[in-house]
Write an enzyme that holds these catalytic residues in place. Structure first.
Site, PDB file in Angstrom:
ATOM      1  N   PRO A  16      31.492  41.169  42.326  1.00  0.00           N
ATOM      2  CA  PRO A  16      30.688  41.564  43.487  1.00  0.00           C
ATOM      3  C   PRO A  16      29.729  42.718  43.176  1.00  0.00           C
ATOM      4  O   PRO A  16      28.791  42.966  43.927  1.00  0.00           O
ATOM      5  CB  PRO A  16      31.737  41.984  44.534  1.00  0.00           C
ATOM      6  CG  PRO A  16      33.009  42.184  43.789  1.00  0.00           C
ATOM      7  CD  PRO A  16      32.934  41.342  42.561  1.00  0.00           C
TER       8      PRO A  16
ATOM      9  N   ARG B 120      22.440  21.843  38.739  1.00  0.00           N
ATOM     10  CA  ARG B 120      21.418  21.003  39.377  1.00  0.00           C
ATOM     11  C   ARG B 120      20.015  21.322  38.862  1.00  0.00           C
ATOM     12  O   ARG B 120      19.068  20.596  39.136  1.00  0.00           O
ATOM     13  CB  ARG B 120      21.507  21.060  40.909  1.00  0.00           C
ATOM     14  CG  ARG B 120      21.203  22.368  41.544  1.00  0.00           C
ATOM     15  CD  ARG B 120      21.718  22.400  42.969  1.00  0.00           C
ATOM     16  NE  ARG B 120      21.180  21.347  43.822  1.00  0.00           N
ATOM     17  CZ  ARG B 120      19.957  21.348  44.326  1.00  0.00           C
ATOM     18  NH1 ARG B 120      19.113  22.319  44.064  1.00  0.00           N
ATOM     19  NH2 ARG B 120      19.558  20.353  45.106  1.00  0.00           N
TER      20      ARG B 120
HETATM   21  N1  SAM Z   1      37.956  45.558  43.263  1.00  0.00           N
HETATM   22  C1  SAM Z   1      36.720  44.837  43.046  1.00  0.00           C
HETATM   23  C2  SAM Z   1      35.579  45.613  43.670  1.00  0.00           C
HETATM   24  O1  SAM Z   1      35.808  46.270  44.671  1.00  0.00           O
HETATM   25  O2  SAM Z   1      34.442  45.555  43.176  1.00  0.00           O
HETATM   26  C3  SAM Z   1      36.795  43.450  43.663  1.00  0.00           C
HETATM   27  C4  SAM Z   1      37.750  42.548  42.956  1.00  0.00           C
HETATM   28  S1  SAM Z   1      37.868  40.944  43.719  1.00  0.00           S
HETATM   29  C5  SAM Z   1      39.175  41.154  44.838  1.00  0.00           C
HETATM   30  C6  SAM Z   1      38.569  39.970  42.434  1.00  0.00           C
HETATM   31  C7  SAM Z   1      37.596  39.115  41.661  1.00  0.00           C
HETATM   32  O3  SAM Z   1      36.974  38.179  42.518  1.00  0.00           O
HETATM   33  C8  SAM Z   1      36.477  39.836  40.974  1.00  0.00           C
HETATM   34  O4  SAM Z   1      36.877  40.356  39.729  1.00  0.00           O
HETATM   35  C9  SAM Z   1      35.437  38.760  40.825  1.00  0.00           C
HETATM   36  O5  SAM Z   1      35.640  37.982  39.675  1.00  0.00           O
HETATM   37  C10 SAM Z   1      35.663  37.878  42.038  1.00  0.00           C
HETATM   38  N2  SAM Z   1      34.718  38.120  43.138  1.00  0.00           N
HETATM   39  C11 SAM Z   1      35.021  38.572  44.378  1.00  0.00           C
HETATM   40  N3  SAM Z   1      33.936  38.663  45.138  1.00  0.00           N
HETATM   41  C12 SAM Z   1      32.902  38.245  44.383  1.00  0.00           C
HETATM   42  C13 SAM Z   1      31.502  38.106  44.620  1.00  0.00           C
HETATM   43  N4  SAM Z   1      30.938  38.433  45.786  1.00  0.00           N
HETATM   44  N5  SAM Z   1      30.737  37.623  43.621  1.00  0.00           N
HETATM   45  C14 SAM Z   1      31.271  37.307  42.436  1.00  0.00           C
HETATM   46  N6  SAM Z   1      32.578  37.423  42.147  1.00  0.00           N
HETATM   47  C15 SAM Z   1      33.398  37.883  43.108  1.00  0.00           C
END
Ligand code: SAM
Length: 248
Positions: A93, A158
């Site tokens: 994220p 795609r």
């Molecule tokens: N603790 C992290 C933070 O606050 O930035 C968030 C971790 S999230 C619970 C667990 C995993 O979900 C991340 O390591 C990522 O791979 C994925 N993930 C969650 N939201 C995402 C998003 N908006 N875009 C891409 N990957 C995401």
């Protein structure tokens, strides 16, 4: 295009990627998907892949060792057998927000390794040493990186030549030209007393094209005026928008 995914949940794949257009791209080998189970590189008899965060706090962090070993495994499966220049993309994220421009950049690659994170994320040292790109699918947090990876792969696949069919396929989609797409209609021509715009039945392709472009401009102005600043517009298009109240 070869796509490697490092995940703790390989059974989630191909999931929706296995259906329809992308499913056919996978079946035909235009897009090749390789799954690498992070657990295979877990430590000790219990195959541990995560641990508590230094400094305390809730949640677990994915350990550096298993991640590095998984990346190494994916690299050995790469076209060059051990290519070290294959991009390593972390779904995160905190990464670069996914847009059509970002998608198009990645769609030009022949191979990439994607890491789907879990828990609190991955050990920072892996991010800094081994990850080459970070991609976010939006400003919200999901539980894991598998769904973001699927979104990313679908968007890229795609754009791979041959996946959508004709060369022009996808060119009229929203964002491809920088604008939102015009409205679409199909049979019947009248549905519940509502007729489709007469011009679409005229058979006059030039007029239809003009109408669609105007609708595209109108939609973009109404819904995403921010996009208009990054599009090369013709003079008549600028004039059309100004008449609708656009202030460039
Ligand atoms: N603790 C992290 C933070 O606050 O930035 C968030 C971790 S999230 C619970 C667990 C995993 O979900 C991340 O390591 C990522 O791979 C994925 N993930 C969650 N939201 C995402 C998003 N908006 N875009 C891409 N990957 C995401």
């Amino acid at each position: 295009m070869k796509i490697h995914v490092i995940t703790l949940f390989p059974d989630l794949f191909p999931g929706p990627l296995g259906e329809s257009i992308i499913g056919r791209a996978l079946d035909s080998g235009v897009v090749e998907l390789y799954l690498h189970n992070l657990r295979d590189h877990g430590e000790g008899p219990h195959k541990v892949v995560d641990d508590t965060a230094f400094g305390g706090g809730p949640g677990m962090v994915l350990k550096a060792g298993p991640l590095a070993a998984s990346i190494e495994e994916a690299r050995h499966g790469t076209a060059g057998g051990g290519r070290s220049d294959v991009p390593v993309v972390l779904m995160d994220p905190q990464g670069e927000r996914l847009t059509q421009q970002v998608v198009d950049r990645f769609a030009g690659l022949d191979e990439m390794i994607i890491i789907a994170g879990r828990y609190e994320g991955i050990d920072e040292r892996v991010r800094q040493r081994l990850v080459t790109h970070e991609v976010s699918i939006g400003d919200y947090v999901l539980t894991g990186g598998e769904l973001p990876a699927m979104v990313f792969i679908e968007a890229i696949a795609r754009r791979v030549p041959g996946v959508l069919g004709g060369e022009d396929s996808g060119k009229a989609d929203s964002f491809a030209s920088g604008l939102l797409q015009h409205p679409q209609y199909t049979r019947p021509a009248v549905w519940e007393d509502e007729a489709v715009p007469e011009i679409l039945l005229s058979g006059d392709h030039a007029r239809v094209d003009r109408w669609r472009r105007e609708q595209s401009l109108l939609r973009t102005l109404q819904r995403r005026p921010d996009l208009l600043n990054s599009v090369d517009l013709l003079e008549w298009e600028r004039e059309f928008l100004r008449e609708l109240g656009w202030q460039s």
